[in-house]
Design a protein around this motif. Structure first.
Motif, PDB file in Angstrom:
ATOM      1  N   GLU A  27     -25.472 -39.755 -48.766  1.00  0.00           N
ATOM      2  CA  GLU A  27     -26.037 -40.044 -47.445  1.00  0.00           C
ATOM      3  C   GLU A  27     -25.027 -39.783 -46.325  1.00  0.00           C
ATOM      4  O   GLU A  27     -24.911 -40.547 -45.366  1.00  0.00           O
ATOM      5  CB  GLU A  27     -26.564 -41.479 -47.371  1.00  0.00           C
ATOM      6  CG  GLU A  27     -27.699 -41.744 -48.357  1.00  0.00           C
ATOM      7  CD  GLU A  27     -28.275 -43.154 -48.241  1.00  0.00           C
ATOM      8  OE1 GLU A  27     -27.587 -44.034 -47.670  1.00  0.00           O
ATOM      9  OE2 GLU A  27     -29.393 -43.367 -48.704  1.00  0.00           O
TER      10      GLU A  27
ATOM     11  N   LEU B 188     -25.701 -35.052 -49.933  1.00  0.00           N
ATOM     12  CA  LEU B 188     -26.974 -35.684 -49.613  1.00  0.00           C
ATOM     13  C   LEU B 188     -27.133 -37.005 -50.356  1.00  0.00           C
ATOM     14  O   LEU B 188     -27.603 -37.996 -49.793  1.00  0.00           O
ATOM     15  CB  LEU B 188     -28.127 -34.735 -49.981  1.00  0.00           C
ATOM     16  CG  LEU B 188     -28.249 -33.453 -49.143  1.00  0.00           C
ATOM     17  CD1 LEU B 188     -29.323 -32.544 -49.741  1.00  0.00           C
ATOM     18  CD2 LEU B 188     -28.581 -33.790 -47.693  1.00  0.00           C
ATOM     19  N   HIS B 189     -26.733 -37.016 -51.615  1.00  0.00           N
ATOM     20  CA  HIS B 189     -26.834 -38.235 -52.424  1.00  0.00           C
ATOM     21  C   HIS B 189     -25.965 -39.350 -51.833  1.00  0.00           C
ATOM     22  O   HIS B 189     -26.336 -40.530 -51.888  1.00  0.00           O
ATOM     23  CB  HIS B 189     -26.412 -37.948 -53.863  1.00  0.00           C
ATOM     24  CG  HIS B 189     -26.521 -39.139 -54.766  1.00  0.00           C
ATOM     25  ND1 HIS B 189     -27.742 -39.622 -55.211  1.00  0.00           N
ATOM     26  CD2 HIS B 189     -25.562 -39.959 -55.296  1.00  0.00           C
ATOM     27  CE1 HIS B 189     -27.530 -40.689 -55.974  1.00  0.00           C
ATOM     28  NE2 HIS B 189     -26.214 -40.910 -56.039  1.00  0.00           N
TER      29      HIS B 189
ATOM     30  N   PRO C 101     -23.718 -37.968 -42.980  1.00  0.00           N
ATOM     31  CA  PRO C 101     -24.538 -37.709 -41.788  1.00  0.00           C
ATOM     32  C   PRO C 101     -24.994 -36.263 -41.681  1.00  0.00           C
ATOM     33  O   PRO C 101     -24.233 -35.339 -41.962  1.00  0.00           O
ATOM     34  CB  PRO C 101     -23.604 -38.083 -40.638  1.00  0.00           C
ATOM     35  CG  PRO C 101     -22.230 -38.012 -41.205  1.00  0.00           C
ATOM     36  CD  PRO C 101     -22.359 -38.413 -42.636  1.00  0.00           C
ATOM     37  N   SER C 102     -26.246 -36.093 -41.249  1.00  0.00           N
ATOM     38  CA  SER C 102     -26.785 -34.752 -41.053  1.00  0.00           C
ATOM     39  C   SER C 102     -26.549 -34.253 -39.628  1.00  0.00           C
ATOM     40  O   SER C 102     -26.655 -33.049 -39.356  1.00  0.00           O
ATOM     41  CB  SER C 102     -28.285 -34.723 -41.348  1.00  0.00           C
ATOM     42  OG  SER C 102     -28.974 -35.640 -40.515  1.00  0.00           O
TER      43      SER C 102
END
Length: 386
Positions: A84, A81-82, A86-87
């Motif tokens: 960034e 997450l840190h 892709p989700s």
């Protein structure tokens, strides 16, 4: 293409078709979204991100046609997450049915698109989605892990949509950006040496025969059309070899190959781009401008703005360092010449049942016929070949 080359071409297409029909071929790595494992995807997306771990992945929707298209939701640990990561990613992969694979495989559509993302995408901006990973196998087996453009407010179109002027302008900038990146470039002989030229494209002779057969309906009067449209069909049939020779002339660049409205998008910041790079090849940039505006622009917008739009394309090329030894009038004549290719492409697709919806083809047909009539495209073709 001589007889020997034609036999080689036919043999290669037959071999690709046979492999495509097979329900199974050996492959390394996933070739469909359902086959993707966490460890493989984590390596592709986070191989250089210290501590990043892909906790889960799940299918969140998609569809299947000429290719399989799915969206995957990804859950990362704190390090991912840190960074960034892709989700959500978009997966484009192997067609599920043998009939679709037989279309994609012999025409090298899968390998073309993977090659584009592996070699050409790095030189572009928003003209195409970002690529995270790719895989290629035999018989139309492939897989691409692409940026999910919905995260940037992406709007896509169908062929029947009424595109706004802002998108028409955005596409002139996008096409100029694409073409400028490879305009008469040494990249065409190095990184992009895989690109086919006009006559060396897979299935070229077969597709020309299909064009000719469907076009004959207009020549012999079985298909009702206006006088300018019927005249264009006759000119294309009478001068087919000369037309192809003109189409093969430079200046050369990487062309998308299928710039209809349904293969385009616009982002929330106003920039436009292109999807589906399956028939990318080496050719003339104005081909793309004519195909997009002739088939995708609402008729009145084209009539009011096509010279402005062509000027925007040319000015953007120059702003990116392309030296164009071409007056606007000559560029406009070349644009008119390429509208004949757009017309021939639409009349084939319209008569080949199942390639597009009837609504889409009716709208594209109306638009391209209006352009042929407005701009005396038959005369432009005749002038170019005589």
């Amino acid at each position: 293409m001589n007889k020997s080359n034609a036999l080689i071409d036919a043999s290669l297409m037959f071999g690709r078709a046979a492999t495509s029909v097979s329900p199974w071929v050996p492959s390394l790595g996933p070739m469909q979204a359902k086959d993707i494992k966490k460890t493989w995807l984590q390596k592709q997306l986070a191989g250089t991100v210290a501590g990043a771990e892909l906790l889960s992945l799940s299918l969140i929707g998609g569809d299947s046609g000429t290719t399989d298209r799915q969206r995957l939701a990804l859950e990362w640990n704190e390090a991912g997450l840190h960074a960034e990561l892709p989700s959500v990613v978009f997966i484009k992969s192997t067609p599920k049915t043998a009939s679709s694979r037989v279309m994609v495989g012999p025409l090298k559509m899968a390998s073309n698109e993977v090659q584009f993302y592996r070699t050409a995408r790095q030189f572009l901006g928003d003209e195409a989605p970002k690529v995270y990973a790719s895989n290629i196998g035999m018989g139309a087996r492939f897989l691409l892990v692409l940026e999910d453009l919905s995260a940037r407010g992406c709007q896509t179109f169908s062929l029947a949509d009424e595109a706004p002027l802002s998108h028409l302008r955005g596409m002139m900038v996008a096409l100029a950006g694409l073409h400028a990146a490879f305009w008469e470039s040494t990249k065409l002989d190095r990184e992009l040496a895989w690109l086919d030229r006009e006559r060396s494209r897979p299935g070229f002779r077969m597709m020309m025969a299909v064009h000719r057969r469907f076009r004959q309906r207009f020549v012999n009067g079985k298909e009702v059309a206006s006088a300018p449209v019927s005249e264009l069909a006759k000119v294309l049939t009478a001068h087919e070899d000369e037309v192809i020779r003109v189409r093969e002339q430079g200046p050369h660049t990487l062309v998308h190959g299928d710039t209809h409205l349904g293969n385009t998008y616009i982002l929330n910041d106003g920039r436009s781009g292109l999807l589906d790079w399956q028939i990318a090849h080496c050719g003339q940039g104005l081909r793309e401008v004519a195909y997009f505006l002739g088939t995708g622009s609402p008729i009145e917008l084209r009539r009011q703005h096509e010279k402005e739009l062509l000027g925007l394309y040319l000015d953007t090329l120059r702003s990116k360092g392309v030296k164009i030894d071409l007056s606007f009038d000559k560029a406009f004549d070349t644009y008119r010449f390429w509208l004949a290719y757009a017309w021939d492409a639409v009349q084939l697709t319209r008569n080949w049942e199942g390639l597009q919806t009837r609504e889409s083809m009716d709208r594209s047909w109306e638009r391209i016929n209006a352009a042929v009539e407005d701009l005396d495209v038959a005369e432009a073709v005749r002038a170019a070949v005589t």
